[in-house]
Design an enzyme around this catalytic site. Structure first.
Site, PDB file in Angstrom:
ATOM      1  N   ASP A  21       0.832  -1.202   0.000  1.00 30.82           N
ATOM      2  CA  ASP A  21       0.000   0.000   0.000  1.00 30.82           C
ATOM      3  C   ASP A  21       0.873   1.260   0.000  1.00 30.82           C
ATOM      4  O   ASP A  21       2.011   1.239   0.471  1.00 30.82           O
ATOM      5  CB  ASP A  21      -0.913  -0.026   1.236  1.00 30.82           C
ATOM      6  CG  ASP A  21      -2.068   0.952   1.110  1.00 30.82           C
ATOM      7  OD1 ASP A  21      -2.357   1.416  -0.018  1.00 30.82           O
ATOM      8  OD2 ASP A  21      -2.688   1.266   2.143  1.00 30.82           O
ATOM      9  N   HIS A  38       2.878   3.840  -8.874  1.00 28.88           N
ATOM     10  CA  HIS A  38       2.575   2.445  -9.236  1.00 28.88           C
ATOM     11  C   HIS A  38       3.736   1.810 -10.000  1.00 28.88           C
ATOM     12  O   HIS A  38       4.041   0.626  -9.823  1.00 28.88           O
ATOM     13  CB  HIS A  38       1.301   2.379 -10.074  1.00 28.88           C
ATOM     14  CG  HIS A  38       0.066   2.731  -9.308  1.00 28.88           C
ATOM     15  ND1 HIS A  38      -0.189   2.230  -8.044  1.00 28.88           N
ATOM     16  CD2 HIS A  38      -0.997   3.524  -9.609  1.00 28.88           C
ATOM     17  CE1 HIS A  38      -1.347   2.704  -7.611  1.00 28.88           C
ATOM     18  NE2 HIS A  38      -1.850   3.494  -8.537  1.00 28.88           N
ATOM     19  N   LEU A 132      12.137 -19.397  -4.760  1.00 29.53           N
ATOM     20  CA  LEU A 132      10.947 -18.753  -4.202  1.00 29.53           C
ATOM     21  C   LEU A 132       9.757 -18.864  -5.154  1.00 29.53           C
ATOM     22  O   LEU A 132       9.920 -18.802  -6.368  1.00 29.53           O
ATOM     23  CB  LEU A 132      11.263 -17.260  -3.997  1.00 29.53           C
ATOM     24  CG  LEU A 132      10.106 -16.367  -3.559  1.00 29.53           C
ATOM     25  CD1 LEU A 132      10.011 -16.339  -2.038  1.00 29.53           C
ATOM     26  CD2 LEU A 132      10.254 -14.942  -4.094  1.00 29.53           C
TER      27      LEU A 132
HETATM   28  C1  IPE Z   1      -5.132  -2.725  -0.715  1.00 25.05           C
HETATM   29  O1  IPE Z   1      -4.861  -1.373  -0.794  1.00 25.05           O
HETATM   30  C2  IPE Z   1      -5.055  -3.356  -2.059  1.00 25.05           C
HETATM   31  C3  IPE Z   1      -3.718  -3.431  -2.653  1.00 25.05           C
HETATM   32  C4  IPE Z   1      -2.599  -3.097  -2.075  1.00 25.05           C
HETATM   33  C5  IPE Z   1      -3.673  -3.972  -3.999  1.00 25.05           C
HETATM   34  P1  IPE Z   1      -6.030  -0.305  -0.943  1.00 25.05           P
HETATM   35  O2  IPE Z   1      -5.377   1.036  -0.964  1.00 25.05           O
HETATM   36  O3  IPE Z   1      -6.909  -0.641  -2.085  1.00 25.05           O
HETATM   37  O4  IPE Z   1      -6.853  -0.538   0.409  1.00 25.05           O
HETATM   38  P2  IPE Z   1      -7.847   0.428   1.186  1.00 25.05           P
HETATM   39  O5  IPE Z   1      -8.823   0.958   0.174  1.00 25.05           O
HETATM   40  O6  IPE Z   1      -7.013   1.531   1.769  1.00 25.05           O
HETATM   41  O7  IPE Z   1      -8.461  -0.428   2.238  1.00 25.05           O
HETATM   42  C1  IPE Z   2      -1.271   0.466  -3.506  1.00 29.44           C
HETATM   43  O1  IPE Z   2      -1.087   1.845  -3.483  1.00 29.44           O
HETATM   44  C2  IPE Z   2      -1.439  -0.071  -4.908  1.00 29.44           C
HETATM   45  C3  IPE Z   2      -2.827  -0.435  -5.245  1.00 29.44           C
HETATM   46  C4  IPE Z   2      -3.825  -0.480  -4.407  1.00 29.44           C
HETATM   47  C5  IPE Z   2      -3.092  -0.769  -6.630  1.00 29.44           C
HETATM   48  P1  IPE Z   2      -2.322   2.842  -3.482  1.00 29.44           P
HETATM   49  O2  IPE Z   2      -2.661   3.162  -4.895  1.00 29.44           O
HETATM   50  O3  IPE Z   2      -3.433   2.309  -2.668  1.00 29.44           O
HETATM   51  O4  IPE Z   2      -1.665   4.105  -2.778  1.00 29.44           O
HETATM   52  P2  IPE Z   2      -2.342   5.048  -1.698  1.00 29.44           P
HETATM   53  O5  IPE Z   2      -2.905   4.186  -0.628  1.00 29.44           O
HETATM   54  O6  IPE Z   2      -3.421   5.796  -2.438  1.00 29.44           O
HETATM   55  O7  IPE Z   2      -1.258   5.931  -1.233  1.00 29.44           O
HETATM   56 MG    MG Z   3      -4.009   2.475  -0.723  1.00 29.27          MG
END
Ligand code: IPE
Ligand code: IPE
Ligand code: MG
Length: 246
Positions: A21, A38, A132
Protein backbone atom coordinates in the site's frame (compact mmCIF):
# COMPACT_ATOMS: atom_id res chain seq x y z
CA UNK A 1 26.18 -8.89 13.64
CA UNK A 2 24.55 -7.60 10.47
CA UNK A 3 20.77 -7.53 10.50
CA UNK A 4 20.58 -10.06 7.68
CA UNK A 5 22.82 -12.55 9.52
CA UNK A 6 20.67 -12.19 12.63
CA UNK A 7 17.60 -13.05 10.57
CA UNK A 8 19.35 -16.00 8.94
CA UNK A 9 20.35 -17.31 12.38
CA UNK A 10 16.71 -17.91 13.24
CA UNK A 11 13.78 -19.68 11.67
CA UNK A 12 12.56 -17.79 8.60
CA UNK A 13 8.80 -17.76 7.85
CA UNK A 14 7.74 -20.07 5.02
CA UNK A 15 5.12 -17.74 3.60
CA UNK A 16 5.24 -13.93 3.75
CA UNK A 17 2.33 -11.90 2.33
CA UNK A 18 2.53 -8.17 1.64
CA UNK A 19 -0.20 -5.58 1.17
CA UNK A 20 1.78 -3.19 -1.00
CA UNK A 21 0.00 0.00 0.00
CA UNK A 22 0.98 3.66 -0.39
CA UNK A 23 2.12 4.02 -4.01
CA UNK A 24 -0.11 7.07 -4.48
CA UNK A 25 0.98 8.83 -1.28
CA UNK A 26 4.62 8.07 -2.00
CA UNK A 27 4.36 9.72 -5.44
CA UNK A 28 2.37 12.69 -4.11
CA UNK A 29 5.08 13.41 -1.55
CA UNK A 30 7.49 13.71 -4.48
CA UNK A 31 5.19 15.95 -6.50
CA UNK A 32 4.49 13.18 -9.01
CA UNK A 33 1.31 11.53 -10.29
CA UNK A 34 -0.08 8.25 -8.93
CA UNK A 35 1.12 6.32 -12.00
CA UNK A 36 4.71 7.07 -11.12
CA UNK A 37 4.10 5.56 -7.69
CA UNK A 38 2.57 2.44 -9.24
CA UNK A 39 5.49 2.10 -11.62
CA UNK A 40 8.10 2.36 -8.86
CA UNK A 41 5.98 0.06 -6.72
CA UNK A 42 5.94 -2.58 -9.45
CA UNK A 43 9.72 -2.34 -9.83
CA UNK A 44 10.13 -2.82 -6.09
CA UNK A 45 8.48 -6.25 -6.24
CA UNK A 46 11.62 -7.50 -7.95
CA UNK A 47 13.96 -6.23 -5.17
CA UNK A 48 11.86 -7.73 -2.43
CA UNK A 49 11.31 -11.04 -4.25
CA UNK A 50 15.05 -11.47 -4.83
CA UNK A 51 15.75 -10.66 -1.16
CA UNK A 52 13.01 -13.04 0.03
CA UNK A 53 14.56 -15.74 -2.14
CA UNK A 54 18.00 -15.14 -0.61
CA UNK A 55 16.57 -15.29 2.88
CA UNK A 56 15.09 -18.71 2.16
CA UNK A 57 11.43 -17.70 2.26
CA UNK A 58 9.42 -20.28 0.27
CA UNK A 59 6.48 -18.15 -0.80
CA UNK A 60 5.99 -14.40 -1.18
CA UNK A 61 2.43 -13.26 -1.90
CA UNK A 62 1.94 -9.67 -3.01
CA UNK A 63 -1.35 -7.82 -3.27
CA UNK A 64 -1.17 -5.93 -6.57
CA UNK A 65 -4.82 -5.22 -7.47
CA UNK A 66 -7.88 -5.94 -5.35
CA UNK A 67 -11.42 -6.81 -6.46
CA UNK A 68 -12.36 -3.43 -4.95
CA UNK A 69 -9.72 -1.45 -6.86
CA UNK A 70 -12.12 -1.40 -9.86
CA UNK A 71 -13.74 1.54 -8.03
CA UNK A 72 -10.79 3.76 -9.01
CA UNK A 73 -10.78 6.17 -11.96
CA UNK A 74 -10.56 4.54 -15.39
CA UNK A 75 -7.16 6.00 -16.28
CA UNK A 76 -5.61 4.63 -13.08
CA UNK A 77 -7.14 1.20 -13.71
CA UNK A 78 -5.90 1.22 -17.31
CA UNK A 79 -2.40 1.99 -16.08
CA UNK A 80 -2.48 -0.77 -13.45
CA UNK A 81 -3.81 -3.32 -15.97
CA UNK A 82 -0.80 -2.99 -18.25
CA UNK A 83 1.78 -3.28 -15.46
CA UNK A 84 2.15 -7.08 -15.18
CA UNK A 85 3.16 -7.59 -18.79
CA UNK A 86 5.28 -4.45 -18.99
CA UNK A 87 7.43 -5.41 -16.07
CA UNK A 88 8.06 -8.94 -17.21
CA UNK A 89 10.90 -7.58 -19.36
CA UNK A 90 12.58 -6.15 -16.27
CA UNK A 91 12.06 -9.24 -14.11
CA UNK A 92 12.51 -12.22 -16.34
CA UNK A 93 16.31 -12.64 -16.53
CA UNK A 94 16.90 -12.30 -12.78
CA UNK A 95 13.95 -14.53 -11.99
CA UNK A 96 15.24 -17.19 -14.36
CA UNK A 97 18.73 -17.02 -12.90
CA UNK A 98 17.41 -17.35 -9.34
CA UNK A 99 14.85 -20.03 -10.28
CA UNK A 100 11.89 -17.98 -9.08
CA UNK A 101 8.49 -19.49 -9.87
CA UNK A 102 5.65 -17.06 -10.57
CA UNK A 103 1.97 -17.79 -10.02
CA UNK A 104 -1.08 -15.52 -10.06
CA UNK A 105 -4.14 -15.52 -7.82
CA UNK A 106 -7.38 -13.80 -8.66
CA UNK A 107 -10.16 -13.57 -11.22
CA UNK A 108 -9.07 -14.02 -14.80
CA UNK A 109 -12.35 -13.07 -16.50
CA UNK A 110 -12.18 -9.27 -16.45
CA UNK A 111 -8.48 -8.39 -16.74
CA UNK A 112 -8.31 -8.67 -20.56
CA UNK A 113 -7.17 -11.53 -22.81
CA UNK A 114 -3.59 -10.19 -22.89
CA UNK A 115 -3.17 -10.45 -19.14
CA UNK A 116 -4.88 -13.82 -19.01
CA UNK A 117 -2.60 -15.31 -21.67
CA UNK A 118 0.45 -13.71 -20.08
CA UNK A 119 -0.41 -15.22 -16.70
CA UNK A 120 -0.99 -18.69 -18.12
CA UNK A 121 2.27 -18.59 -20.07
CA UNK A 122 4.28 -17.29 -17.11
CA UNK A 123 2.92 -19.97 -14.79
CA UNK A 124 3.68 -22.65 -17.35
CA UNK A 125 7.17 -21.35 -18.12
CA UNK A 126 8.25 -21.09 -14.48
CA UNK A 127 6.41 -24.06 -12.98
CA UNK A 128 9.40 -26.37 -12.44
CA UNK A 129 11.61 -23.77 -10.77
CA UNK A 130 12.77 -24.59 -7.28
CA UNK A 131 13.43 -21.17 -5.75
CA UNK A 132 10.95 -18.75 -4.20
CA UNK A 133 7.34 -18.88 -5.38
CA UNK A 134 6.11 -15.35 -6.08
CA UNK A 135 2.32 -15.30 -5.87
CA UNK A 136 1.00 -12.13 -7.50
CA UNK A 137 -2.54 -11.38 -6.37
CA UNK A 138 -4.24 -9.49 -9.19
CA UNK A 139 -7.99 -8.82 -9.35
CA UNK A 140 -7.81 -10.71 -6.10
CA UNK A 141 -10.21 -10.64 -3.13
CA UNK A 142 -10.24 -13.03 -0.18
CA UNK A 143 -14.03 -13.28 -0.26
CA UNK A 144 -14.07 -13.94 -4.01
CA UNK A 145 -11.46 -16.66 -3.53
CA UNK A 146 -13.69 -18.40 -0.99
CA UNK A 147 -16.65 -18.05 -3.34
CA UNK A 148 -14.52 -19.59 -6.10
CA UNK A 149 -13.72 -22.52 -3.83
CA UNK A 150 -17.33 -23.01 -2.79
CA UNK A 151 -18.62 -22.83 -6.39
CA UNK A 152 -16.09 -25.45 -7.52
CA UNK A 153 -17.17 -27.71 -4.68
CA UNK A 154 -20.87 -27.15 -5.41
CA UNK A 155 -20.32 -28.15 -9.04
CA UNK A 156 -18.79 -31.45 -7.95
CA UNK A 157 -21.67 -32.13 -5.58
CA UNK A 158 -24.14 -31.32 -8.34
CA UNK A 159 -22.32 -33.62 -10.77
CA UNK A 160 -22.42 -36.39 -8.16
CA UNK A 161 -18.64 -36.74 -7.86
CA UNK A 162 -18.54 -35.46 -4.27
CA UNK A 163 -20.87 -36.13 -1.33
CA UNK A 164 -21.88 -33.01 0.60
CA UNK A 165 -21.17 -34.96 3.83
CA UNK A 166 -17.58 -35.48 2.69
CA UNK A 167 -16.78 -31.77 2.61
CA UNK A 168 -14.13 -30.84 5.16
CA UNK A 169 -11.88 -27.87 5.84
CA UNK A 170 -9.34 -29.53 3.57
CA UNK A 171 -11.88 -29.67 0.75
CA UNK A 172 -12.38 -25.93 1.03
CA UNK A 173 -8.65 -25.27 1.16
CA UNK A 174 -8.00 -27.56 -1.80
CA UNK A 175 -10.26 -25.49 -4.03
CA UNK A 176 -8.58 -22.14 -3.36
CA UNK A 177 -6.59 -20.60 -6.25
CA UNK A 178 -3.29 -22.19 -5.16
CA UNK A 179 -3.90 -24.95 -2.61
CA UNK A 180 -0.25 -25.99 -2.77
CA UNK A 181 0.84 -22.81 -0.98
CA UNK A 182 1.27 -23.07 2.81
CA UNK A 183 -0.63 -20.82 5.25
CA UNK A 184 0.73 -17.29 5.63
CA UNK A 185 3.14 -16.90 8.57
CA UNK A 186 3.77 -13.18 8.33
CA UNK A 187 1.56 -10.49 6.79
CA UNK A 188 3.14 -7.09 6.21
CA UNK A 189 1.16 -3.97 5.33
CA UNK A 190 3.06 -0.86 4.29
CA UNK A 191 1.95 2.76 4.51
CA UNK A 192 0.27 2.92 7.90
CA UNK A 193 -3.27 1.54 7.52
CA UNK A 194 -4.09 -1.31 9.90
CA UNK A 195 -6.60 -3.38 7.99
CA UNK A 196 -6.73 -6.48 5.80
CA UNK A 197 -8.64 -4.94 2.85
CA UNK A 198 -9.96 -8.37 1.78
CA UNK A 199 -6.53 -10.01 1.45
CA UNK A 200 -6.08 -13.79 1.86
CA UNK A 201 -8.81 -14.18 4.48
CA UNK A 202 -8.44 -17.96 4.64
CA UNK A 203 -4.64 -18.11 4.57
CA UNK A 204 -4.16 -15.39 7.22
CA UNK A 205 -6.01 -17.22 10.00
CA UNK A 206 -2.89 -17.59 12.20
CA UNK A 207 -0.52 -15.13 10.51
CA UNK A 208 1.45 -12.60 12.52
CA UNK A 209 0.76 -9.03 11.39
CA UNK A 210 3.43 -6.36 10.90
CA UNK A 211 2.52 -2.78 10.06
CA UNK A 212 4.94 -0.08 8.96
CA UNK A 213 4.44 3.56 7.96
CA UNK A 214 6.92 3.20 5.09
CA UNK A 215 5.20 3.51 1.71
CA UNK A 216 5.57 0.49 -0.58
CA UNK A 217 8.05 1.96 -3.14
CA UNK A 218 10.34 2.87 -0.20
CA UNK A 219 10.11 -0.55 1.48
CA UNK A 220 13.54 -2.01 0.73
CA UNK A 221 15.56 -5.11 1.65
CA UNK A 222 16.49 -3.72 5.09
CA UNK A 223 12.81 -3.14 5.93
CA UNK A 224 12.01 -6.74 5.04
CA UNK A 225 14.83 -7.95 7.26
CA UNK A 226 13.51 -5.76 10.11
CA UNK A 227 10.03 -7.21 9.71
CA UNK A 228 11.42 -10.76 9.80
CA UNK A 229 13.47 -10.05 12.91
CA UNK A 230 10.37 -8.70 14.60
CA UNK A 231 8.43 -11.82 13.53
CA UNK A 232 11.14 -14.07 14.96
CA UNK A 233 10.62 -12.54 18.40
CA UNK A 234 6.94 -13.43 18.57
CA UNK A 235 5.42 -16.38 20.35
CA UNK A 236 3.05 -18.27 18.08
CA UNK A 237 0.61 -20.54 19.85
CA UNK A 238 -2.04 -21.53 17.27
CA UNK A 239 -4.60 -21.77 20.04
CA UNK A 240 -2.44 -24.08 22.13
CA UNK A 241 0.14 -23.42 24.81
CA UNK A 242 3.72 -22.35 24.33
CA UNK A 243 5.98 -25.27 23.50
CA UNK A 244 9.09 -23.83 25.08
CA UNK A 245 9.92 -20.89 27.30
CA UNK A 246 12.38 -18.52 25.78
C1 IPE B 1 -5.13 -2.73 -0.71
O1 IPE B 1 -4.86 -1.37 -0.79
C2 IPE B 1 -5.06 -3.36 -2.06
C3 IPE B 1 -3.72 -3.43 -2.65
C4 IPE B 1 -2.60 -3.10 -2.08
C5 IPE B 1 -3.67 -3.97 -4.00
P1 IPE B 1 -6.03 -0.31 -0.94
O2 IPE B 1 -5.38 1.04 -0.96
O3 IPE B 1 -6.91 -0.64 -2.08
O4 IPE B 1 -6.85 -0.54 0.41
P2 IPE B 1 -7.85 0.43 1.19
O5 IPE B 1 -8.82 0.96 0.17
O6 IPE B 1 -7.01 1.53 1.77
O7 IPE B 1 -8.46 -0.43 2.24
C1 IPE C 1 -1.27 0.47 -3.51
O1 IPE C 1 -1.09 1.85 -3.48
C2 IPE C 1 -1.44 -0.07 -4.91
C3 IPE C 1 -2.83 -0.44 -5.25
C4 IPE C 1 -3.83 -0.48 -4.41
C5 IPE C 1 -3.09 -0.77 -6.63
P1 IPE C 1 -2.32 2.84 -3.48
O2 IPE C 1 -2.66 3.16 -4.89
O3 IPE C 1 -3.43 2.31 -2.67
O4 IPE C 1 -1.67 4.11 -2.78
P2 IPE C 1 -2.34 5.05 -1.70
O5 IPE C 1 -2.91 4.19 -0.63
O6 IPE C 1 -3.42 5.80 -2.44
O7 IPE C 1 -1.26 5.93 -1.23
MG1 MG D 1 -4.01 2.48 -0.72
Amino acid sequence: MALKDKVLNNEVPRHVAIIMDGNGRWAKKRGRGRSYGHEQGALNIKNIALEANELGIEVLSVYAFSTENWKRPKDEIDFLMQLPKRFEEKYKDDFKEKAIRVVFSGRRDRIGEDNKTFMEETEEKTKDRKGLTLNICFDYGGQTEMLHSMSSIAKKVEAGTLYAEAITLDTLKNHLYHPELPAVDLMIRTSGAKRISNFMLWQLSYAEFYFTNTHWPAFKEKQLQKALLNFQQRDRKFGGLLKKKR
